[in-house]
Design a protein around this motif. Structure first.
Motif, PDB file in Angstrom:
ATOM      1  N   LEU A  46       0.731  -1.239  -0.048  1.00 55.97           N
ATOM      2  CA  LEU A  46      -0.164   0.060  -0.048  1.00 55.97           C
ATOM      3  C   LEU A  46       0.867   1.243   0.060  1.00 55.97           C
ATOM      4  O   LEU A  46       0.549   2.356  -0.828  1.00 55.97           O
ATOM      5  N   PHE A  47       1.946   1.219   0.977  1.00 54.45           N
ATOM      6  CA  PHE A  47       2.809   2.490   0.858  1.00 54.45           C
ATOM      7  C   PHE A  47       3.871   2.435  -0.179  1.00 54.45           C
ATOM      8  O   PHE A  47       4.651   3.415  -0.126  1.00 54.45           O
ATOM      9  N   ASN A  48       3.917   1.270  -0.950  1.00 55.72           N
ATOM     10  CA  ASN A  48       5.086   1.252  -2.142  1.00 55.72           C
ATOM     11  C   ASN A  48       6.346   1.320  -1.553  1.00 55.72           C
ATOM     12  O   ASN A  48       7.395   1.663  -2.088  1.00 55.72           O
ATOM     13  N   PHE A  49       6.438   0.453  -0.270  1.00 58.03           N
ATOM     14  CA  PHE A  49       7.857  -0.111   0.076  1.00 58.03           C
ATOM     15  C   PHE A  49       8.356  -0.802  -0.378  1.00 58.03           C
ATOM     16  O   PHE A  49       7.757  -1.988  -1.000  1.00 58.03           O
ATOM     17  N   CYS A  50       9.974  -1.061  -0.271  1.00 56.91           N
ATOM     18  CA  CYS A  50      10.460  -1.974  -1.165  1.00 56.91           C
ATOM     19  C   CYS A  50      10.306  -3.434  -0.240  1.00 56.91           C
ATOM     20  O   CYS A  50       9.985  -3.307   1.092  1.00 56.91           O
ATOM     21  N   GLN A  51      10.711  -4.674  -0.757  1.00 60.34           N
ATOM     22  CA  GLN A  51      10.555  -5.904  -0.036  1.00 60.34           C
ATOM     23  C   GLN A  51      11.529  -5.992   1.109  1.00 60.34           C
ATOM     24  O   GLN A  51      11.382  -6.474   2.155  1.00 60.34           O
ATOM     25  N   GLU A  52      12.697  -5.411   0.934  1.00 58.14           N
ATOM     26  CA  GLU A  52      13.551  -5.097   1.899  1.00 58.14           C
ATOM     27  C   GLU A  52      13.095  -4.469   3.315  1.00 58.14           C
ATOM     28  O   GLU A  52      13.392  -4.943   4.434  1.00 58.14           O
ATOM     29  N   THR A  53      12.164  -3.448   3.082  1.00 59.28           N
ATOM     30  CA  THR A  53      11.586  -2.813   4.412  1.00 59.28           C
ATOM     31  C   THR A  53      10.542  -3.877   4.942  1.00 59.28           C
ATOM     32  O   THR A  53      10.503  -3.797   6.211  1.00 59.28           O
ATOM     33  N   SER A 113      11.635   0.584   9.969  1.00 59.51           N
ATOM     34  CA  SER A 113      12.362  -0.061   8.823  1.00 59.51           C
ATOM     35  C   SER A 113      12.218   0.786   7.652  1.00 59.51           C
ATOM     36  O   SER A 113      13.489   0.923   6.830  1.00 59.51           O
ATOM     37  N   ALA A 114      11.294   1.352   7.561  1.00 57.99           N
ATOM     38  CA  ALA A 114      11.105   2.345   6.356  1.00 57.99           C
ATOM     39  C   ALA A 114      12.082   3.384   6.412  1.00 57.99           C
ATOM     40  O   ALA A 114      12.424   4.154   5.357  1.00 57.99           O
ATOM     41  N   LYS A 115      12.294   3.993   7.624  1.00 58.73           N
ATOM     42  CA  LYS A 115      13.380   5.349   7.914  1.00 58.73           C
ATOM     43  C   LYS A 115      14.434   4.969   7.464  1.00 58.73           C
ATOM     44  O   LYS A 115      15.362   5.428   7.223  1.00 58.73           O
ATOM     45  N   ILE A 116      14.924   3.328   7.678  1.00 52.03           N
ATOM     46  CA  ILE A 116      16.151   3.022   7.326  1.00 52.03           C
ATOM     47  C   ILE A 116      16.418   2.856   5.848  1.00 52.03           C
ATOM     48  O   ILE A 116      17.423   2.980   5.323  1.00 52.03           O
ATOM     49  N   ASN A 117      15.349   2.129   5.197  1.00 45.02           N
ATOM     50  CA  ASN A 117      15.665   1.822   3.758  1.00 45.02           C
ATOM     51  C   ASN A 117      14.861   2.506   2.707  1.00 45.02           C
ATOM     52  O   ASN A 117      15.538   2.620   1.505  1.00 45.02           O
ATOM     53  N   GLU A 118      14.013   3.447   3.127  1.00 44.79           N
ATOM     54  CA  GLU A 118      13.260   4.145   1.976  1.00 44.79           C
ATOM     55  C   GLU A 118      13.603   5.730   2.080  1.00 44.79           C
ATOM     56  O   GLU A 118      14.486   5.945   2.894  1.00 44.79           O
ATOM     57  N   GLU A 119      13.185   6.228   0.760  1.00 47.16           N
ATOM     58  CA  GLU A 119      13.787   7.770   0.701  1.00 47.16           C
ATOM     59  C   GLU A 119      12.680   8.458   1.381  1.00 47.16           C
ATOM     60  O   GLU A 119      11.458   8.253   1.624  1.00 47.16           O
ATOM     61  N   ASP A 120      13.033   9.780   1.994  1.00 48.01           N
ATOM     62  CA  ASP A 120      12.061  10.402   2.787  1.00 48.01           C
ATOM     63  C   ASP A 120      10.748  10.804   1.938  1.00 48.01           C
ATOM     64  O   ASP A 120       9.674  10.735   2.508  1.00 48.01           O
ATOM     65  N   GLU A 121      10.835  11.102   0.557  1.00 42.94           N
ATOM     66  CA  GLU A 121       9.686  11.397  -0.134  1.00 42.94           C
ATOM     67  C   GLU A 121       8.765  10.239  -0.251  1.00 42.94           C
ATOM     68  O   GLU A 121       7.485  10.282  -0.549  1.00 42.94           O
ATOM     69  N   VAL A 122       9.200   8.862  -0.145  1.00 45.61           N
ATOM     70  CA  VAL A 122       8.406   7.694  -0.201  1.00 45.61           C
ATOM     71  C   VAL A 122       7.591   7.462   1.119  1.00 45.61           C
ATOM     72  O   VAL A 122       6.568   7.151   1.158  1.00 45.61           O
ATOM     73  N   ILE A 123       8.191   7.927   2.001  1.00 43.25           N
ATOM     74  CA  ILE A 123       7.753   7.472   3.478  1.00 43.25           C
ATOM     75  C   ILE A 123       6.470   8.635   3.670  1.00 43.25           C
ATOM     76  O   ILE A 123       5.500   8.263   4.212  1.00 43.25           O
TER      77      ILE A 123
END
Length: 350
Positions: free
Chosen positions: A60-67, A100-110
């Protein structure tokens, strides 16, 4: 894909050793006793449901699988460290995913925490999420990053291509690209992480078990390839064999749980009639291929990564767009009731 040389292979081995070191130092999972996590009332089914829900939130949030994988690891580590009531399980899982998203994702994605909560449909407050973040960070000593099963999938795959480049085109489908194999293994890892029995194995063991099952199917000399990876991964053979058997049984059960597909045969004799019936459509209507591609590009998310070859097949079911006045739309709606959007089919005769 350019095959790495000897220097690159050494770098991959060093990367694997570093990942194994972090796993040995930080890996921890909850222990189940009397059908619950020891010291709590959280059942295996509740934990499985919340991990599957994390996967839905990730898409839903378009996070990557690593997240997703890191969020599951953080959740397991916290549940193994503290005695959490079941009513807080979803909040813990959601917060683990955000960290986990704060570690792996870009700010604009979160985006903002408030926006994620609203998008998820949960009734958590921003203050609750922030308090839970502080609890998780304190209990895990602010050291969240651990090598996940998906990390090991990527490392093992790179080692395979480095030491055995012929595996990139082995099997009946010689056109298969290495990235497609990784996508398959990644999807299998996500399913396995939701199984509480398989979550008792380290991520390196789980990843190697999934890859070995594929190697058995692809190449007759799989054992020599597997032995090389097993030695580099420093995994005990007895533990690995047990994990591999359980993974094989679990993935097979998922395959058989899918509904059986009916077989239909294309009837070409009726195709000319169908084409004549739909020839009335106005010429000003946008091209069908353009309309489908425009709609298909929205909301695909992670599906493109796993089912890239099937996208046009799924898009065949999209509704046609008709531009024009209301009379044209009414005629189109009436016509759609009588004409099937699918080619003429009839059941196969056994």
């Amino acid at each position: 894909m350019k095959n790495p040389g000897a220097a690159e292979n050494q770098r991959l081995v060093a990367l694997l050793e570093d990942a194994l070191g972090r796993e040995m130092r930080l890996w921890k999972v909850p222990v189940f006793k009397n059908s619950c996590i020891q010291g709590t009332d959280i059942t295996p089914f509740q934990l499985q449901d919340v991990i599957l829900w994390l996967g839905e939130m990730c898409r839903l949030f378009n996070f990557c699988q690593e997240t997703f994988a890191l969020g599951g690891c953080v959740l397991n580590r916290l549940l193994a460290t503290v005695k959490a009531p079941p009513k807080y399980l979803k909040c813990i899982a959601f917060t683990s995913l955000i960290l986990s998203a704060k570690i792996n994702e870009e700010d604009e994605v979160i985006g903002s925490v408030k926006g994620l909560v609203v998008q998820s449909g949960c009734n958590f407050s921003t203050a609750e999420i922030l308090r839970m973040e502080r609890i998780i960070l304190d209990k895990l000593n602010w050291d969240l990053y651990i090598a996940t099963p998906i990390d090991f999938i990527h490392i093992f795959h790179a080692l395979l291509i480095s030491g055995h480049p012929h595996l990139s085109s082995v099997g009946a489908h010689s056109q298969k690209r290495p990235c497609l194999q990784v996508a398959l293994w990644t999807r299998q890892v996500q399913h396995c992480m939701a199984c509480h029995q398989l979550s008792q194995f380290k991520g390196s063991t789980l990843a190697l078990a999934i890859i070995t099952l594929e190697l058995e199917r692809l190449t007759p000399d799989w054992f020599s390839v597997f032995t090389d990876l097993l030695k580099k991964a420093q995994i005990q053979s007895t533990e690995f064999i047990h994990c591999k058997e359980m993974v094989d049984e679990y993935l097979t059960s998922l395959e058989f749980s899918l509904p059986a597909n009916a077989v239909y045969i294309f009837d070409s004799t009726k195709m000319t009639k169908l084409q004549n019936e739909v020839s009335w459509e106005p010429a000003s209507r946008p091209g069908l291929g353009q309309t489908r591609r425009g709609k298909g590009s929205q909301g695909e998310g992670d599906t493109d990564k796993f089912y890239d070859g099937f996208r046009c097949l799924y898009n065949e079911g999209l509704a046609l767009e008709v531009d024009g006045d209301s009379d044209t739309k009414i005629l189109h709606e009436a016509h759609q009731k009588n004409v099937s959007p699918c080619p003429p089919l009839h059941p196969a005769v056994s």
